[in-house]
Design a protein around this motif. Structure first.
Motif, short mmCIF file in Angstrom:
data_model
loop_
_atom_site.label_atom_id
_atom_site.label_comp_id
_atom_site.label_asym_id
_atom_site.label_seq_id
_atom_site.Cartn_x
_atom_site.Cartn_y
_atom_site.Cartn_z
N ILE A 42 0.84 -1.28 0.23
CA ILE A 42 0.04 0.11 0.03
C ILE A 42 0.91 1.33 0.05
CG2 ILE A 42 -1.51 1.26 1.14
CD1 ILE A 42 -2.74 -1.33 2.22
N LEU A 43 1.98 1.29 0.69
CA LEU A 43 2.76 2.50 1.01
C LEU A 43 3.68 2.61 -0.34
CD1 LEU A 43 4.36 2.02 4.45
CD2 LEU A 43 2.63 3.52 3.81
N ILE A 44 3.95 1.52 -0.87
CA ILE A 44 4.97 1.62 -2.23
C ILE A 44 3.92 2.16 -3.05
CG2 ILE A 44 6.06 0.37 -4.05
CD1 ILE A 44 7.68 -0.71 -1.90
N LEU A 45 2.58 1.37 -3.76
CA LEU A 45 1.83 1.85 -4.47
C LEU A 45 1.34 3.38 -4.28
CD1 LEU A 45 -0.85 -1.15 -4.42
CD2 LEU A 45 0.50 -0.14 -6.59
N GLY A 46 1.16 3.73 -2.88
CA GLY A 46 1.00 5.11 -2.84
C GLY A 46 1.86 6.09 -3.18
N LEU B 245 -9.50 -11.75 -12.55
CA LEU B 245 -8.12 -12.25 -12.83
C LEU B 245 -7.25 -12.32 -11.71
CD1 LEU B 245 -7.66 -10.32 -16.24
CD2 LEU B 245 -8.10 -12.82 -16.02
N ASN B 246 -7.19 -11.46 -10.72
CA ASN B 246 -6.48 -11.25 -9.76
C ASN B 246 -6.87 -11.03 -8.27
OD1 ASN B 246 -6.18 -8.76 -10.51
ND2 ASN B 246 -4.30 -8.55 -9.73
N GLY B 247 -8.30 -10.82 -8.17
CA GLY B 247 -8.82 -10.30 -6.88
C GLY B 247 -8.23 -8.88 -6.44
N LEU B 248 -8.38 -8.09 -7.64
CA LEU B 248 -7.95 -6.74 -7.13
C LEU B 248 -8.77 -6.16 -6.11
CD1 LEU B 248 -6.34 -4.42 -8.65
CD2 LEU B 248 -8.40 -3.73 -9.52
N GLN B 249 -8.01 -5.61 -4.99
CA GLN B 249 -8.85 -4.95 -3.98
C GLN B 249 -7.79 -3.78 -3.44
OE1 GLN B 249 -11.34 -6.29 -0.98
NE2 GLN B 249 -12.00 -8.21 -2.20
N GLU B 250 -6.69 -4.39 -2.60
CA GLU B 250 -5.76 -3.45 -1.79
C GLU B 250 -5.11 -2.45 -2.83
OE1 GLU B 250 -5.97 -6.67 -1.25
OE2 GLU B 250 -6.15 -7.09 0.83
N GLU B 251 -4.91 -3.00 -4.40
CA GLU B 251 -4.20 -2.10 -5.14
C GLU B 251 -5.14 -1.01 -5.54
OE1 GLU B 251 -3.27 -6.57 -5.86
OE2 GLU B 251 -4.70 -5.28 -5.40
N ILE B 252 -6.32 -0.84 -5.20
CA ILE B 252 -7.17 0.34 -5.54
C ILE B 252 -7.10 1.32 -4.47
CG2 ILE B 252 -9.48 0.96 -5.89
CD1 ILE B 252 -10.56 -1.92 -6.24
N ILE B 253 -6.47 1.35 -3.40
CA ILE B 253 -6.24 2.20 -2.49
C ILE B 253 -5.68 3.50 -2.93
CG2 ILE B 253 -5.28 2.63 -0.09
CD1 ILE B 253 -5.72 -0.13 0.68
N ALA B 254 -4.19 2.99 -3.66
CA ALA B 254 -3.54 4.15 -4.24
C ALA B 254 -4.05 4.87 -5.47
CB ALA B 254 -2.15 3.43 -4.58
N MET B 255 -5.14 4.16 -5.74
CA MET B 255 -5.89 4.76 -7.16
C MET B 255 -7.04 5.85 -6.63
SD MET B 255 -6.52 1.50 -9.66
CE MET B 255 -5.45 0.16 -9.53
N MET C 252 -12.11 -0.60 4.13
CA MET C 252 -12.08 0.35 5.07
C MET C 252 -10.88 1.59 4.81
SD MET C 252 -14.47 -0.09 7.26
CE MET C 252 -14.28 1.04 8.55
N ALA C 253 -9.92 0.97 4.12
CA ALA C 253 -8.70 1.74 3.68
C ALA C 253 -9.12 2.68 2.65
CB ALA C 253 -7.56 0.88 3.41
N ILE C 254 -10.00 2.26 1.56
CA ILE C 254 -10.57 2.88 0.51
C ILE C 254 -11.13 3.90 0.72
CG2 ILE C 254 -11.67 2.67 -1.79
CD1 ILE C 254 -10.32 -0.34 -1.95
N LEU C 255 -12.20 3.67 1.45
CA LEU C 255 -13.35 4.71 2.13
C LEU C 255 -12.40 5.81 2.97
CD1 LEU C 255 -16.17 2.45 3.56
CD2 LEU C 255 -15.84 3.69 1.08
N ALA C 256 -11.24 5.43 3.70
CA ALA C 256 -10.63 6.37 4.41
C ALA C 256 -10.00 7.27 3.56
CB ALA C 256 -9.74 5.63 5.22
N ALA C 257 -9.41 6.74 2.45
CA ALA C 257 -8.43 7.49 1.20
C ALA C 257 -9.45 8.40 0.80
CB ALA C 257 -7.67 6.37 0.52
N GLY C 258 -10.60 8.00 0.49
CA GLY C 258 -11.65 8.61 -0.26
C GLY C 258 -12.58 9.72 0.54
N LYS C 259 -11.95 9.64 1.93
CA LYS C 259 -12.87 10.51 3.02
C LYS C 259 -14.21 10.35 2.80
CE LYS C 259 -9.16 14.22 2.98
NZ LYS C 259 -8.39 13.53 2.01
N ILE C 260 -14.71 9.14 2.87
CA ILE C 260 -15.89 8.63 2.65
C ILE C 260 -16.40 7.81 4.17
CG2 ILE C 260 -17.76 7.11 1.85
CD1 ILE C 260 -16.07 7.70 -0.89
N SER C 261 -17.44 8.23 4.99
CA SER C 261 -17.49 7.47 6.23
C SER C 261 -18.01 6.02 5.76
CB SER C 261 -18.46 8.15 6.95
OG SER C 261 -19.74 8.23 6.74
#
Length: 446
Positions: A82-86, A130-140, A406-415
């Motif tokens: 997550i940090l490196i993607l960010g 194809l690869n269960g994309l989830q955590e990778e979306i955080i940086a996007m 939870m991380a994606i919502l936090a990054a998007g400032k969405i409760s």
């Protein structure tokens, strides 16, 4: 004047789940299944019928506190990714490539934003399948938020069409290596079998989801902004950077599918991408390093949230109550008719995904227990795999113990509260599609 109640901060929610898990270790009896190494999946799987109660091991207050840093350490590979993607995506953003690309897209689809979002949803669904994309979306997320503002859609709707589509692709699709393929291997079902059946319900579920948020996602508070530079062309170095980003994702997918890559390999390739982008974008050595550090700081909280999700599991595991929960959830379905048993399995898998947020971990925990139940009830083992896919997969859109959402919502400032208020109805419909699929599968896979 009465103040409106403030919904708990994401960190408060995660810590509350850690406390709840600790309390449960005092309430639920400890127990365990015996396990053996499965040579096919190379994972430890449970032995059916081997459950027995063990001596109670409630987790004390001090141990609960220790599980917080231990959870972050246990999830270190994901946190580092997550940090490196960010950092890497922050470098891309500093070059102006993302903004230029978005302006180009908005210009091209100025009168067809619905088509643009539909294409976005399809791409994310394919990545999920194809690869269960989830955590990778955080940086996007920062880029997705810019897109939302520039096309007049709410932040929640764009997150839904990206993250939601990825989850649907992973839950309904035939090829997610971290869920369906593992489940099929452990259940001794031919890998990739039932693909056409799955694709039919994937198309139905994804089509409904995208159309729902296209129709409800217009942002009446922040309509389309008129300050975009209406770019008709992309600068050559912006094209090269965006091509490099796309190529990095392509290599990642190949690595996950064919080279047995994990989080560390993904981190390495995105780290290299960030360095190359900094060079192409002429940020210089110091500029690239500074952008990396700024990107890290933006994603630290998202990484902590993912670590806290691991802490919940560690508490339950130390109290040895996870196997007891599994035994209690799945034992009652053994004596039900085939269709009812399949639906009961889906519901049980959904509930189990709260304390066990790992889809691959849940597959190896439950498939050895449920495959014999399928044989006893006369249903195909394929139905058991489907019940697992829908129950565990779709709960990733709901459960706070899933650190990615939870991380994606936090990054998007969405409760989390706003997310559930907007998404609970379409999520229920998705579960309805899953239930319909299971009833049809009982007949189809006879």
């Amino acid at each position: 004047m009465i103040k409106k109640a403030t919904f708990p901060h994401p960190m408060v929610i995660m810590l509350a789940f850690v406390v709840l898990a600790t309390i449960l270790t005092y309430v639920i009896p400890a127990g365990k299944f015996e396990r053996r190494l499965d040579p096919t999946s190379e994972r430890e799987i449970v032995i059916p019928g081997s459950y027995s109660e063990t001596e109670s091991r409630p987790v004390g207050f001090w141990n609960m506190l220790v599980k917080v840093p231990e959870g972050i350490i246990a999830g270190a590979d994901v946190v580092v990714l997550i940090l490196i993607l960010g950092g890497a995506f922050y470098i891309v953003d500093k070059t102006g490539a993302f903004q230029a690309g978005l302006e180009f897209l908005v210009t091209r689809f100025e009168s067809a934003t619905s088509l643009l979002l539909s294409m976005l949803g399809i791409v994310f669904a394919a990545a999920g399948a194809l690869n269960g994309l989830q955590e990778e979306i955080i940086a996007m997320v920062p880029v997705l938020m810019i897109l939302a503002r520039n096309i007049g859609y709410s932040s929640i709707s764009v997150i839904a069409i990206s993250l939601g589509s990825a989850v649907i692709g992973g839950s309904f699709g035939p090829s997610n290596p971290f869920s369906v393929l593992i489940a099929q291997k452990v259940a001794d079902v031919e890998v990739f079998s039932g693909g056409v059946f799955r694709m039919i319900f994937l198309v139905l579920a994804l089509g409904f989801w995208i159309v729902y948020f296209l129709r409800t996602g217009k942002d009446s508070v922040n309509p389309i902004s008129g300050n975009l530079l209406k770019s008709t062309k992309l600068a050559p170095f912006h094209q090269l950077i965006l091509l490099l980003v796309a190529a990095t994702f392509a290599i990642m997918i190949v690595g996950l599918s064919n080279w047995n890559w994990g989080y560390n390999e993904m981190s390495a390739i995105f780290f290299a991408m960030g360095l190359l982008v900094g060079w192409i974008g002429k940020l210089g050595v110091n500029g690239t390093a500074k952008a990396y550090s700024e990107g890290f700081s933006e994603m630290i909280f998202a990484g902590v949230i993912v670590g806290l999700a691991r802490s919940i599991y560690l508490v339950l595991n130390e109290g040895q109550i996870i196997d007891t929960i599994i035994y209690g959830l799945f034992t009652p379905v053994q004596n039900l008719p085939a269709s009812a048993a399949g639906l009961g399995m889906m519901a049980s898998q959904a509930l189990l995904h709260i304390p066990v947020p790992s889809t691959s971990g849940q597959a190896v925990l439950t498939m050895p227990l449920l495959a014999p139940v399928a044989d006893l009830t006369g249903m195909s083992r394929q139905v058991v795999v489907l019940a697992y896919q829908y129950g565990a997969g779709l709960m990733d859109l709901v459960t706070p113990s899933n650190g990615a959402i939870m991380a994606i919502l936090a990054a998007g400032k969405i409760s989390y509260n706003d997310w559930i208020k907007q998404a609970w109805k379409p999520i229920l419909v998705l579960f309805g599609f899953g239930a319909l699929s299971i009833v049809c599968a009982v007949w189809y896979f006879q």
